[in-house]
Design a protein around this motif. Sequence first.
Motif, PDB file in Angstrom:
ATOM      1  N   ASP A 218       7.400  30.001 -44.761  1.00  0.00           N
ATOM      2  CA  ASP A 218       6.345  31.013 -44.863  1.00  0.00           C
ATOM      3  C   ASP A 218       5.017  30.390 -45.281  1.00  0.00           C
ATOM      4  O   ASP A 218       4.013  31.081 -45.410  1.00  0.00           O
ATOM      5  N   GLN A 219       5.004  29.077 -45.484  1.00  0.00           N
ATOM      6  CA  GLN A 219       3.798  28.418 -45.982  1.00  0.00           C
ATOM      7  C   GLN A 219       2.749  28.263 -44.866  1.00  0.00           C
ATOM      8  O   GLN A 219       3.061  27.740 -43.797  1.00  0.00           O
ATOM      9  N   PRO A 220       1.503  28.692 -45.108  1.00  0.00           N
ATOM     10  CA  PRO A 220       0.445  28.469 -44.117  1.00  0.00           C
ATOM     11  C   PRO A 220       0.206  26.974 -43.906  1.00  0.00           C
ATOM     12  O   PRO A 220       0.494  26.148 -44.786  1.00  0.00           O
ATOM     13  N   GLU A 221      -0.330  26.621 -42.744  1.00  0.00           N
ATOM     14  CA  GLU A 221      -0.559  25.207 -42.433  1.00  0.00           C
ATOM     15  C   GLU A 221      -1.496  24.548 -43.442  1.00  0.00           C
ATOM     16  O   GLU A 221      -1.329  23.374 -43.776  1.00  0.00           O
ATOM     17  N   ARG A 222      -2.479  25.291 -43.949  1.00  0.00           N
ATOM     18  CA  ARG A 222      -3.402  24.729 -44.947  1.00  0.00           C
ATOM     19  C   ARG A 222      -2.654  24.323 -46.218  1.00  0.00           C
ATOM     20  O   ARG A 222      -2.952  23.292 -46.824  1.00  0.00           O
ATOM     21  N   VAL A 223      -1.700  25.169 -46.633  1.00  0.00           N
ATOM     22  CA  VAL A 223      -0.926  24.868 -47.843  1.00  0.00           C
ATOM     23  C   VAL A 223      -0.059  23.634 -47.622  1.00  0.00           C
ATOM     24  O   VAL A 223       0.029  22.752 -48.485  1.00  0.00           O
ATOM     25  N   LEU A 224       0.580  23.551 -46.454  1.00  0.00           N
ATOM     26  CA  LEU A 224       1.409  22.387 -46.152  1.00  0.00           C
ATOM     27  C   LEU A 224       0.573  21.109 -46.148  1.00  0.00           C
ATOM     28  O   LEU A 224       0.991  20.071 -46.674  1.00  0.00           O
ATOM     29  N   ALA A 225      -0.630  21.171 -45.568  1.00  0.00           N
ATOM     30  CA  ALA A 225      -1.506  19.995 -45.531  1.00  0.00           C
ATOM     31  C   ALA A 225      -1.914  19.574 -46.943  1.00  0.00           C
ATOM     32  O   ALA A 225      -1.896  18.383 -47.282  1.00  0.00           O
TER      33      ALA A 225
ATOM     34  N   LYS B 273     -11.525  22.745 -44.855  1.00  0.00           N
ATOM     35  CA  LYS B 273     -11.692  22.978 -43.419  1.00  0.00           C
ATOM     36  C   LYS B 273     -10.448  22.497 -42.690  1.00  0.00           C
ATOM     37  O   LYS B 273      -9.892  21.444 -43.007  1.00  0.00           O
ATOM     38  N   MET B 274      -9.996  23.297 -41.736  1.00  0.00           N
ATOM     39  CA  MET B 274      -8.870  22.896 -40.892  1.00  0.00           C
ATOM     40  C   MET B 274      -9.096  23.554 -39.535  1.00  0.00           C
ATOM     41  O   MET B 274      -8.904  24.761 -39.373  1.00  0.00           O
ATOM     42  N   ARG B 275      -9.517  22.761 -38.582  1.00  0.00           N
ATOM     43  CA  ARG B 275      -9.931  23.321 -37.300  1.00  0.00           C
ATOM     44  C   ARG B 275      -9.501  22.410 -36.159  1.00  0.00           C
ATOM     45  O   ARG B 275      -9.699  21.193 -36.219  1.00  0.00           O
TER      46      ARG B 275
ATOM     47  N   ILE C 113      -6.820  17.776 -34.824  1.00  0.00           N
ATOM     48  CA  ILE C 113      -7.190  18.714 -35.885  1.00  0.00           C
ATOM     49  C   ILE C 113      -8.087  17.985 -36.887  1.00  0.00           C
ATOM     50  O   ILE C 113      -7.731  16.897 -37.368  1.00  0.00           O
ATOM     51  N   ASP C 114      -9.228  18.569 -37.182  1.00  0.00           N
ATOM     52  CA  ASP C 114     -10.109  18.048 -38.229  1.00  0.00           C
ATOM     53  C   ASP C 114      -9.774  18.754 -39.537  1.00  0.00           C
ATOM     54  O   ASP C 114      -9.792  19.986 -39.622  1.00  0.00           O
ATOM     55  N   ILE C 115      -9.468  17.962 -40.559  1.00  0.00           N
ATOM     56  CA  ILE C 115      -9.121  18.526 -41.864  1.00  0.00           C
ATOM     57  C   ILE C 115     -10.012  17.883 -42.929  1.00  0.00           C
ATOM     58  O   ILE C 115     -10.128  16.661 -42.998  1.00  0.00           O
TER      59      ILE C 115
ATOM     60  N   ILE D  36      -6.846  28.175 -61.535  1.00  0.00           N
ATOM     61  CA  ILE D  36      -5.446  28.252 -61.094  1.00  0.00           C
ATOM     62  C   ILE D  36      -5.338  29.218 -59.920  1.00  0.00           C
ATOM     63  O   ILE D  36      -4.665  28.956 -58.931  1.00  0.00           O
ATOM     64  N   HIS D  37      -6.049  30.340 -60.037  1.00  0.00           N
ATOM     65  CA  HIS D  37      -6.050  31.330 -58.945  1.00  0.00           C
ATOM     66  C   HIS D  37      -6.711  30.761 -57.673  1.00  0.00           C
ATOM     67  O   HIS D  37      -6.191  30.930 -56.570  1.00  0.00           O
ATOM     68  N   ASN D  38      -7.848  30.103 -57.862  1.00  0.00           N
ATOM     69  CA  ASN D  38      -8.569  29.546 -56.705  1.00  0.00           C
ATOM     70  C   ASN D  38      -7.737  28.530 -55.947  1.00  0.00           C
ATOM     71  O   ASN D  38      -7.836  28.403 -54.722  1.00  0.00           O
ATOM     72  N   PHE D  39      -6.881  27.790 -56.676  1.00  0.00           N
ATOM     73  CA  PHE D  39      -6.038  26.780 -56.034  1.00  0.00           C
ATOM     74  C   PHE D  39      -4.753  27.392 -55.479  1.00  0.00           C
ATOM     75  O   PHE D  39      -3.894  26.673 -54.954  1.00  0.00           O
ATOM     76  N   GLY D  40      -4.609  28.726 -55.612  1.00  0.00           N
ATOM     77  CA  GLY D  40      -3.425  29.407 -55.052  1.00  0.00           C
ATOM     78  C   GLY D  40      -2.148  29.124 -55.802  1.00  0.00           C
ATOM     79  O   GLY D  40      -1.048  29.191 -55.238  1.00  0.00           O
ATOM     80  N   LEU D  41      -2.267  28.838 -57.113  1.00  0.00           N
ATOM     81  CA  LEU D  41      -1.094  28.447 -57.881  1.00  0.00           C
ATOM     82  C   LEU D  41      -0.578  29.553 -58.799  1.00  0.00           C
ATOM     83  O   LEU D  41       0.251  29.317 -59.667  1.00  0.00           O
ATOM     84  N   ASP D  42      -1.077  30.785 -58.611  1.00  0.00           N
ATOM     85  CA  ASP D  42      -0.578  31.891 -59.425  1.00  0.00           C
ATOM     86  C   ASP D  42       0.319  32.811 -58.621  1.00  0.00           C
ATOM     87  O   ASP D  42       0.704  33.855 -59.064  1.00  0.00           O
TER      88      ASP D  42
END
Length: 297
Positions: free
Chosen positions: A185-192, A218-220, A228-230, A291-297
């Motif tokens: 269920d992890q988005p590609e941005r999170v996996l990267a 950025k992930m495009r 893919i540019d990341i 912590i919230h901004n980094f998606g860790l909550d």
Amino acid sequence: MNTQKTSFIAIVGCPNVGKSSILNRLLGEKIAIVSDKPQTTRTRIMGVLTEEETQLVFTDTPGFHRPKTKLGEKMIKAVDESISGVDACLFVVEPQGELRAIEEDLIKKFAQNKMKVVLAINKVDTIPEKEQLMQRILMFSKLYDFEAIVPVSAVKGDNMKALLDELKKLAEPGYHFFPEDTLTDQPERVLAAEMIREKLLRNLDKEIPHGTAVSIEKMREREDTEIIDIEATIYCEKESHKGIIIGKGGAMLKRVSTRAREDMERFFDCKVNLKCWVKVKEDWRNREGLIHNFGLD
């Protein structure tokens, strides 16, 4: 008539016992980062395995530990919520050593929730004496009525089919929640971001990698190409840590970026152009907003 079966299974245990390695082995694909440092996993990572009519939905949880920061508190909360919100647990332990207080706490939680639990004794390739393993099995069998106890080696892949067979027995009749080709269920941005963080954990010493977070800015995908540019920002807690992450002449940052890019290209099956920067955010592990901004909550 619906013949489908499903089960939601939380993978729990102390830090560094091999929970993420077992998840990756079960799925046959690397979706959870792995290092020899404790508390590598920070959030709940879901992995989905569908074989014929059976679908198992795994949640890889952070290692259960005594929290020292607000981030640590959120990691423990994630474990508690996982145990209370699933059908069963896969409890991972090491093949030797004393029973840890944290493991006792987990067993109490299993009892409170009347949880079905399969016990995996990991790293059995590290013990030469079969007798030692038998004593370990006996010790844990007295502590809880496990559905099964399976010795495994996630590193070598030993006995993983037997473990999977036991986990499949936990599945109950019910429609599948995910398409059969779903892996996570992890988005590609999170996996990267996690691939970059894994390389930080593997290449940096002591406390520094635990004070890092990675944000994908950025992930495009380029039009009409398979590139893919990341662009990623690595955050650390101290100015001195920033210098260590960058390294002499940028050598450490280049090494981390190169190895992360290689993983991304394998996983996304395309060329990746990765650029990484390093910034300082002091004491971010105790700052709710960050912590919230980094998606860790």
